[in-house]
Design an enzyme around this catalytic site. Structure first.
Site, PDB file in Angstrom:
ATOM      1  N   PHE A 112      92.159  -1.540  27.252  1.00 59.64           N
ATOM      2  CA  PHE A 112      90.174  -1.690  26.897  1.00 59.64           C
ATOM      3  C   PHE A 112      89.689  -1.090  27.819  1.00 59.64           C
ATOM      4  O   PHE A 112      88.014  -1.392  26.956  1.00 59.64           O
ATOM      5  CB  PHE A 112      90.133  -2.482  25.986  1.00 59.64           C
ATOM      6  CG  PHE A 112      89.754  -4.586  27.710  1.00 59.64           C
ATOM      7  CD1 PHE A 112      88.638  -4.469  27.795  1.00 59.64           C
ATOM      8  CD2 PHE A 112      90.761  -4.607  28.307  1.00 59.64           C
ATOM      9  CE1 PHE A 112      88.717  -5.495  28.329  1.00 59.64           C
ATOM     10  CE2 PHE A 112      90.800  -5.679  28.872  1.00 59.64           C
ATOM     11  CZ  PHE A 112      89.128  -6.325  29.327  1.00 59.64           C
ATOM     12  N   LYS A 113      89.819  -1.216  29.320  1.00 55.83           N
ATOM     13  CA  LYS A 113      88.622  -1.622  30.147  1.00 55.83           C
ATOM     14  C   LYS A 113      88.648   0.363  30.704  1.00 55.83           C
ATOM     15  O   LYS A 113      87.886   0.664  30.438  1.00 55.83           O
ATOM     16  CB  LYS A 113      89.903  -1.156  31.754  1.00 55.83           C
ATOM     17  CG  LYS A 113      90.053  -3.129  31.432  1.00 55.83           C
ATOM     18  CD  LYS A 113      89.855  -3.925  32.256  1.00 55.83           C
ATOM     19  CE  LYS A 113      90.643  -5.933  31.934  1.00 55.83           C
ATOM     20  NZ  LYS A 113      91.439  -5.761  32.853  1.00 55.83           N
ATOM     21  N   ASP A 114      89.340   1.361  29.353  1.00 50.41           N
ATOM     22  CA  ASP A 114      88.824   2.818  29.500  1.00 50.41           C
ATOM     23  C   ASP A 114      87.601   2.951  28.876  1.00 50.41           C
ATOM     24  O   ASP A 114      86.816   3.659  29.449  1.00 50.41           O
ATOM     25  CB  ASP A 114      90.115   3.293  28.912  1.00 50.41           C
ATOM     26  CG  ASP A 114      91.495   3.881  29.537  1.00 50.41           C
ATOM     27  OD1 ASP A 114      91.430   3.540  30.663  1.00 50.41           O
ATOM     28  OD2 ASP A 114      92.821   3.359  29.016  1.00 50.41           O
ATOM     29  N   LEU A 117      85.242   1.944  32.113  1.00 46.51           N
ATOM     30  CA  LEU A 117      85.215   2.325  32.902  1.00 46.51           C
ATOM     31  C   LEU A 117      85.910   4.294  33.244  1.00 46.51           C
ATOM     32  O   LEU A 117      85.191   4.603  34.134  1.00 46.51           O
ATOM     33  CB  LEU A 117      86.736   1.806  33.378  1.00 46.51           C
ATOM     34  CG  LEU A 117      86.452   0.549  33.712  1.00 46.51           C
ATOM     35  CD1 LEU A 117      88.022  -0.162  34.413  1.00 46.51           C
ATOM     36  CD2 LEU A 117      85.667   0.819  35.618  1.00 46.51           C
ATOM     37  N   THR A 154      92.372  -2.647  34.607  1.00 46.60           N
ATOM     38  CA  THR A 154      91.358  -2.699  35.717  1.00 46.60           C
ATOM     39  C   THR A 154      91.466  -1.259  36.320  1.00 46.60           C
ATOM     40  O   THR A 154      91.049  -0.302  36.605  1.00 46.60           O
ATOM     41  CB  THR A 154      90.732  -3.713  36.313  1.00 46.60           C
ATOM     42  OG1 THR A 154      89.999  -5.116  34.796  1.00 46.60           O
ATOM     43  CG2 THR A 154      89.413  -3.100  36.983  1.00 46.60           C
TER      44      THR A 154
END
Length: 525
Positions: A112-114, A117, A154
């Protein structure tokens, strides 16, 4: 829109300076001066928007067009999401009549951090290129040294968002041996010259403490121009608010004929450790997105679940510490290793933002500005107690305020495994990663107290292939399950055999990490 530190001070930053700074000099996290409200026609106007359209619409409420024009913002957003594998970017999948999965793992690193980021990397590059273009010939170019700590996802998402970016070097600290093999490989097999992986012998909290210490060292920070990619960076929270809006509109597609979105209540259930993902939902709710209580799902590292139970924000559960000679032990046993390692933390650093809003709602003052000052002073006191004593007890009115918008549930490893089995063995069959399974298990428990009109959306934070050991262990007795066939993406095949580049640090010592950065950062071109 200006941004200020949760811990007070007169400093007010632009969006650009907030993004590049990451953490405030006084140790606080930046928040907007006010939370903007949705336009009156948002339901009709935004209802057919794509993820990119919604991103532009939502981000525009927080970013002045004088800082980033609408054309520039759309270009940045389109660039950030063109690498995602699904047309909806974050698709909604129906599990049961009133339960859905919001899949957030369709970006380049399957996490999900894509979502945040990829955008943050492009924002960094955009701001630096613009600043350097304004400099006179021969004037020194601005560069950014990004440092971050990761419990798994992350790191790879930040690396993929920043690899090859102009004027940026990135140092990612991860706890040696405490991330999954796939997560470690995703980070350490990226060999771009501006990417540096640092394996620290310690825990994620050790890595996170080192990063915070680096930002707090004003001389070191100024020398290397540190930038943050952890969820302390405001841009990450802002980017993540978008999929709450998208899922709200997409639920309508699955409702029974004759049922309107206004006839139901949506509850988001979020597996979380550092509190950033669910905090984005809180901002969306404060902006005016209709939803019920947000549900916090934790594993055995349950500092958040314990807060909603008792109002104590403490690294170690004092109710479980032994008592000797009438005195309760105060030493911590440390982070518990679980099957959902991205949530294996003692302190949820992003929780500070919510604590500020709780302090503000209970603050006194003759003006809004005075209430802010008092809230920041209260928050600063709370965080100092956590730093010194390892815990703080908030007043009952503050806890009651927190309970108006949130519920929380703790899930064990056994429940996690059982949930993976349950959803693979029912129709429609679904393979959940262990973090998603924590959310699904919490949703089932919490649903018993929900009204009949409540629909639950569980946020799925990672692809199951990233946690092969947990998924394979849960489904080892399922004769119709084959990990390579049913789960493993082609992008992961052969990943564990690729060349790696990683720097080893033998103990969680900030001075050792400083030495690494000092040696390498000046080589950035």
């Amino acid at each position: 829109m200006k941004y200020f530190s949760t811990r007070g001070g007169s400093q007010k930053l632009s969006f650009e300076d907030t993004v590049l700074a990451g953490l405030a000099p006084n140790g606080g996290l930046y928040i907007p001066e006010h939370i903007p409200q949705l336009p009156s026609d948002w339901k009709t106007k935004w209802g057919s928007y794509s993820f990119v359209d919604l991103s532009v619409a939502v981000l525009s409420l927080y970013i002045s067009p004088e800082e980033i024009s609408q054309e520039e913002l759309r270009s940045l957003v389109e660039k950030s999401y063109k690498t995602f594998r699904h047309k909806d970017i974050t698709p909604l999948v129906k599990l049961e009549d009133k339960k859905f999965i919001l899949e957030l793992f369709h970006g380049p690193t399957f996490a999900f951090k894509d979502v945040a980021l990829q955008l943050l990397g492009n924002l960094f590059e955009f701001f630096l290129l613009r600043r350097n273009a304004r400099k006179a010939a021969g004037e020194e170019q601005e560069k950014l040294t990004v440092v971050g700590a990761t419990s798994g996802d992350t790191g790879s998402a930040a690396i993929y968002g920043l690899r090859g970016k102009s004027n940026v070097s990135i140092f990612i600290l991860h706890p040696k041996g405490r991330v999954s093999p796939i997560q470690e490989a995703q980070m350490t097999t990226v060999t771009d010259s501006n990417v540096h992986n640092v394996a620290v012998k310690g825990t994620f909290d050790d890595c996170q403490d080192i990063v915070k210490a680096l930002f707090a060292d004003r001389a070191f920070n100024a020398k290397h121009r540190l930038g943050a990619v952890n969820s302390i960076n405001w841009a990450r929270i802002l980017a993540q608010t978008v999929y709450y809006f998208l899922s709200y509109f997409h639920v309508q597609r699955h409702l029974p004929a004759g049922t309107s979105i206004d006839d139901i209540e949506i509850q988001y259930v979020v597996p979380t450790g550092n509190f950033g993902d669910i905090l984005a939902g809180y901002y969306a709710k404060c902006m005016g997105l209709p939803m019920g209580k947000l549900a916090v799902a934790t594993n055995s590292n349950d500092i958040l679940a314990r807060f909603w139970k008792s109002g104590r924000y403490e690294k170690v559960d004092s109710d479980e510490l032994p008592v000797t000679d009438g005195q309760q032990a105060t030493d911590a046993s440390g982070v518990k290793e679980t099957l959902s390692p991205a949530m294996d933390i003692l302190v949820s650093s992003n929780f500070e933002r919510l604590l500020w809003y709780l302090a503000y709602e209970n603050a006194t003052g003759s003006s809004d500005e005075q209430k802010r000052v008092n809230a920041s002073a209260t928050l600063d006191g709370w965080m100092n107690k956590v730093k010194i004593d390892g815990k703080v007890q908030v007043p009952i009115p503050v806890l009651e305020t927190a309970r108006r918008n949130f519920v929380a549930e703790r899930i064990s490893d056994e429940e996690t495994l059982d949930t993976i089995r349950k959803h693979f063995g029912t129709q429609p069959s679904y393979v959940a990663d262990p973090h998603t399974a924590v959310g699904l298990a919490a949703a089932s428990i919490i649903s018993s107290n929900n009204s009949p009109k409540t629909y639950q959306i569980v946020l799925s934070t990672a692809h199951p292939a990233k946690f092969s050991e947990a998924v394979s262990h849960a489904l080892e007795t399922a004769s119709d399950f084959d990990f390579d066939r049913d789960v493993l993406p082609s992008e992961f095949r052969g990943l564990l055999q690729k060349e790696r580049r990683v720097i080893q640090v033998d103990r969680p010592d900030v001075s050792l990490v400083k030495e690494v950065i000092e040696k390498i950062a000046t080589q950035v071109t």
